[in-house]
Motif scaffolding. Structure first.
Motif, mmCIF file in Angstrom:
data_model
loop_
_atom_site.group_PDB
_atom_site.id
_atom_site.type_symbol
_atom_site.label_atom_id
_atom_site.label_comp_id
_atom_site.label_asym_id
_atom_site.label_seq_id
_atom_site.Cartn_x
_atom_site.Cartn_y
_atom_site.Cartn_z
ATOM 1 N N GLU A 176 0.829 -1.202 0.000
ATOM 2 C CA GLU A 176 0.000 0.000 0.000
ATOM 3 C C GLU A 176 0.869 1.260 0.000
ATOM 4 O O GLU A 176 0.579 2.224 -0.717
ATOM 5 C CB GLU A 176 -0.920 0.015 1.227
ATOM 6 C CG GLU A 176 -2.034 -1.008 1.171
ATOM 7 C CD GLU A 176 -2.799 -1.094 2.492
ATOM 8 O OE1 GLU A 176 -2.551 -0.265 3.408
ATOM 9 O OE2 GLU A 176 -3.638 -1.995 2.607
ATOM 10 N N LEU A 177 1.930 1.249 0.807
ATOM 11 C CA LEU A 177 2.820 2.408 0.872
ATOM 12 C C LEU A 177 3.510 2.656 -0.466
ATOM 13 O O LEU A 177 3.608 3.790 -0.925
ATOM 14 C CB LEU A 177 3.859 2.215 1.977
ATOM 15 C CG LEU A 177 3.342 2.289 3.416
ATOM 16 C CD1 LEU A 177 4.435 1.867 4.399
ATOM 17 C CD2 LEU A 177 2.836 3.676 3.743
ATOM 18 N N VAL A 178 3.989 1.580 -1.095
ATOM 19 C CA VAL A 178 4.681 1.714 -2.382
ATOM 20 C C VAL A 178 3.713 2.195 -3.457
ATOM 21 O O VAL A 178 4.063 3.020 -4.301
ATOM 22 C CB VAL A 178 5.359 0.384 -2.772
ATOM 23 C CG1 VAL A 178 5.868 0.424 -4.200
ATOM 24 C CG2 VAL A 178 6.509 0.069 -1.811
ATOM 25 N N ALA A 179 2.489 1.697 -3.433
ATOM 26 C CA ALA A 179 1.497 2.110 -4.429
ATOM 27 C C ALA A 179 1.132 3.592 -4.270
ATOM 28 O O ALA A 179 0.822 4.267 -5.255
ATOM 29 C CB ALA A 179 0.244 1.245 -4.313
ATOM 30 N N ALA A 180 1.197 4.107 -3.038
ATOM 31 C CA ALA A 180 0.795 5.485 -2.778
ATOM 32 C C ALA A 180 1.942 6.489 -2.939
ATOM 33 O O ALA A 180 1.705 7.700 -2.955
ATOM 34 C CB ALA A 180 0.224 5.601 -1.370
ATOM 35 N N GLU A 181 3.182 6.012 -3.081
ATOM 36 C CA GLU A 181 4.322 6.948 -3.146
ATOM 37 C C GLU A 181 4.383 7.676 -4.490
ATOM 38 O O GLU A 181 3.802 7.227 -5.473
ATOM 39 C CB GLU A 181 5.633 6.195 -2.888
ATOM 40 C CG GLU A 181 6.068 5.287 -4.019
ATOM 41 C CD GLU A 181 7.314 4.480 -3.697
ATOM 42 O OE1 GLU A 181 7.932 4.680 -2.648
ATOM 43 O OE2 GLU A 181 7.655 3.627 -4.523
ATOM 44 N N ASP A 182 5.108 8.773 -4.510
ATOM 45 C CA ASP A 182 5.335 9.535 -5.729
ATOM 46 C C ASP A 182 6.313 8.743 -6.589
ATOM 47 O O ASP A 182 7.457 8.514 -6.198
ATOM 48 C CB ASP A 182 5.919 10.913 -5.374
ATOM 49 C CG ASP A 182 6.147 11.782 -6.603
ATOM 50 O OD1 ASP A 182 5.790 11.348 -7.717
ATOM 51 O OD2 ASP A 182 6.683 12.891 -6.433
ATOM 52 N N LYS A 183 5.869 8.314 -7.755
ATOM 53 C CA LYS A 183 6.701 7.451 -8.608
ATOM 54 C C LYS A 183 7.937 8.178 -9.140
ATOM 55 O O LYS A 183 8.934 7.545 -9.476
ATOM 56 C CB LYS A 183 5.886 6.896 -9.785
ATOM 57 C CG LYS A 183 4.681 6.084 -9.385
ATOM 58 C CD LYS A 183 5.042 4.899 -8.524
ATOM 59 C CE LYS A 183 3.800 4.143 -8.098
ATOM 60 N NZ LYS A 183 3.976 3.350 -6.929
ATOM 61 N N LYS A 184 7.875 9.497 -9.209
ATOM 62 C CA LYS A 184 9.040 10.247 -9.688
ATOM 63 C C LYS A 184 10.107 10.370 -8.604
ATOM 64 O O LYS A 184 11.278 10.536 -8.905
ATOM 65 C CB LYS A 184 8.604 11.645 -10.158
ATOM 66 C CG LYS A 184 7.725 11.590 -11.392
ATOM 67 C CD LYS A 184 7.278 12.964 -11.811
ATOM 68 C CE LYS A 184 6.347 12.823 -13.029
ATOM 69 N NZ LYS A 184 5.786 14.092 -13.420
ATOM 70 N N LYS A 185 9.664 10.291 -7.345
ATOM 71 C CA LYS A 185 10.611 10.381 -6.236
ATOM 72 C C LYS A 185 10.214 9.342 -5.177
ATOM 73 O O LYS A 185 9.645 9.670 -4.138
ATOM 74 C CB LYS A 185 10.592 11.787 -5.650
ATOM 75 C CG LYS A 185 11.714 12.024 -4.672
ATOM 76 C CD LYS A 185 11.715 13.445 -4.170
ATOM 77 C CE LYS A 185 12.843 13.578 -3.162
ATOM 78 N NZ LYS A 185 12.753 14.782 -2.385
ATOM 79 N N PRO A 186 10.516 8.068 -5.464
ATOM 80 C CA PRO A 186 10.096 7.005 -4.534
ATOM 81 C C PRO A 186 10.850 7.084 -3.208
ATOM 82 O O PRO A 186 11.947 7.616 -3.128
ATOM 83 C CB PRO A 186 10.439 5.717 -5.286
ATOM 84 C CG PRO A 186 11.447 6.106 -6.289
ATOM 85 C CD PRO A 186 11.235 7.549 -6.610
ATOM 86 N N TRP A 187 10.209 6.522 -2.182
ATOM 87 C CA TRP A 187 10.820 6.507 -0.863
ATOM 88 C C TRP A 187 12.001 5.535 -0.833
ATOM 89 O O TRP A 187 12.003 4.510 -1.522
ATOM 90 C CB TRP A 187 9.807 6.086 0.188
ATOM 91 C CG TRP A 187 8.795 7.134 0.495
ATOM 92 C CD1 TRP A 187 9.030 8.451 0.715
ATOM 93 C CD2 TRP A 187 7.390 6.964 0.611
ATOM 94 N NE1 TRP A 187 7.854 9.119 0.975
ATOM 95 C CE2 TRP A 187 6.828 8.222 0.916
ATOM 96 C CE3 TRP A 187 6.528 5.875 0.495
ATOM 97 C CZ2 TRP A 187 5.477 8.417 1.111
ATOM 98 C CZ3 TRP A 187 5.187 6.066 0.690
ATOM 99 C CH2 TRP A 187 4.668 7.325 0.988
ATOM 100 N N SER A 188 12.960 5.822 0.004
ATOM 101 C CA SER A 188 14.095 4.918 0.202
ATOM 102 C C SER A 188 13.651 3.796 1.144
ATOM 103 O O SER A 188 12.590 3.872 1.778
ATOM 104 C CB SER A 188 15.281 5.665 0.824
ATOM 105 O OG SER A 188 14.959 6.049 2.142
ATOM 106 N N ASP A 189 14.481 2.771 1.244
ATOM 107 C CA ASP A 189 14.175 1.663 2.151
ATOM 108 C C ASP A 189 14.054 2.159 3.589
ATOM 109 O O ASP A 189 13.185 1.702 4.337
ATOM 110 C CB ASP A 189 15.251 0.578 2.060
ATOM 111 C CG ASP A 189 15.205 -0.171 0.731
ATOM 112 O OD1 ASP A 189 14.221 -0.002 -0.010
ATOM 113 O OD2 ASP A 189 16.158 -0.924 0.453
ATOM 114 N N GLU A 190 14.911 3.095 3.973
ATOM 115 C CA GLU A 190 14.878 3.636 5.333
ATOM 116 C C GLU A 190 13.575 4.388 5.586
ATOM 117 O O GLU A 190 12.980 4.298 6.661
ATOM 118 C CB GLU A 190 16.079 4.566 5.594
ATOM 119 C CG GLU A 190 17.424 3.857 5.641
ATOM 120 C CD GLU A 190 17.999 3.580 4.244
ATOM 121 O OE1 GLU A 190 17.565 4.220 3.258
ATOM 122 O OE2 GLU A 190 18.860 2.697 4.148
#
Length: 197
Positions: A176-190
């Motif tokens: 869910e978190l990955v689907a909701a992130e900004d695809k141009k600036k994805p979140w890091s693993d941390e």
């Protein structure tokens, strides 16, 4: 000329394997607020010792023949007891799984952490007995067929201290978190780990 060279059965030879259907070993049904657990083994019929052979054993005059019948009767009863014990074990395991995963089966919640040891401890049997009893067996629930083994998952301690969360719950939340992130600036693993905390 082109049409004449085409295959009139274009899918012939593709997907040559026959479809394999899953026959559930245990059926869980929910009706009128009640669960019903049923073993799907009616096809085996009832195991019983033939009265004809019992009569032959009782009326046998030859001691060797009588001993032969008694030996076969002991073996038959051993097999019948083993089959009944297996049925009792799988029903007990299913009841314990149902107690822990009822919300999941009804589609109202996630899979809760549950191990072979948890079930074995309650039923006072070894975890290897639980493992053998559920090996390659399927359970039909209102939402479909599931492999018994897929219901067992270890827990991850939650950050709020309210008990364990199953790995499947964590995976679902991560998706869910990955689907909701900004695809141009994805979140890091941390960052994802922080959000999961």
């Amino acid at each position: 000329h082109v049409i004449k060279n085409l295959n009139p059965r274009p899918l012939n030879g593709i997907g040559g394997e026959k479809a394999q259907y899953i026959l559930p070993d245990v059926i869980l049904e929910f009706q009128d607020g009640q669960w019903n657990i049923e073993l799907n083994d009616k096809w085996t019929g009832n195991l019983q010792v033939s009265d004809f052979y019992i009569h032959m054993m009782e009326t046998a005059q030859d001691e060797e023949l009588k001993s032969y019948f008694e030996n076969k009767l002991r073996r038959a009863r051993f097999i019948m007891n083993a089959v009944e014990q297996r049925r009792t074990t799988i029903l007990g395991i299913t009841r314990e799984i149902l107690k822990r995963q009822e919300d999941y089966f009804l589609g109202k919640g996630q899979l809760k952490p549950m191990t072979l040891e948890d079930i074995g401890d309650v039923l006072e049997i070894h975890k290897s007995t639980v493992s053998r009893a559920i090996r390659d067996k399927y359970l039909r629930v209102p939402s479909g067929c599931v492999l018994f083994r897929s219901l067992f998952t270890t827990g991850i301690v939650s950050s709020d201290g309210n008990g364990d969360v199953s790995r499947n719950t964590v995976k679902t939340k991560l998706k869910e978190l990955v689907a909701a992130e900004d695809k141009k600036k994805p979140w890091s693993d941390e960052q994802l780990a922080g959000l999961l905390q």
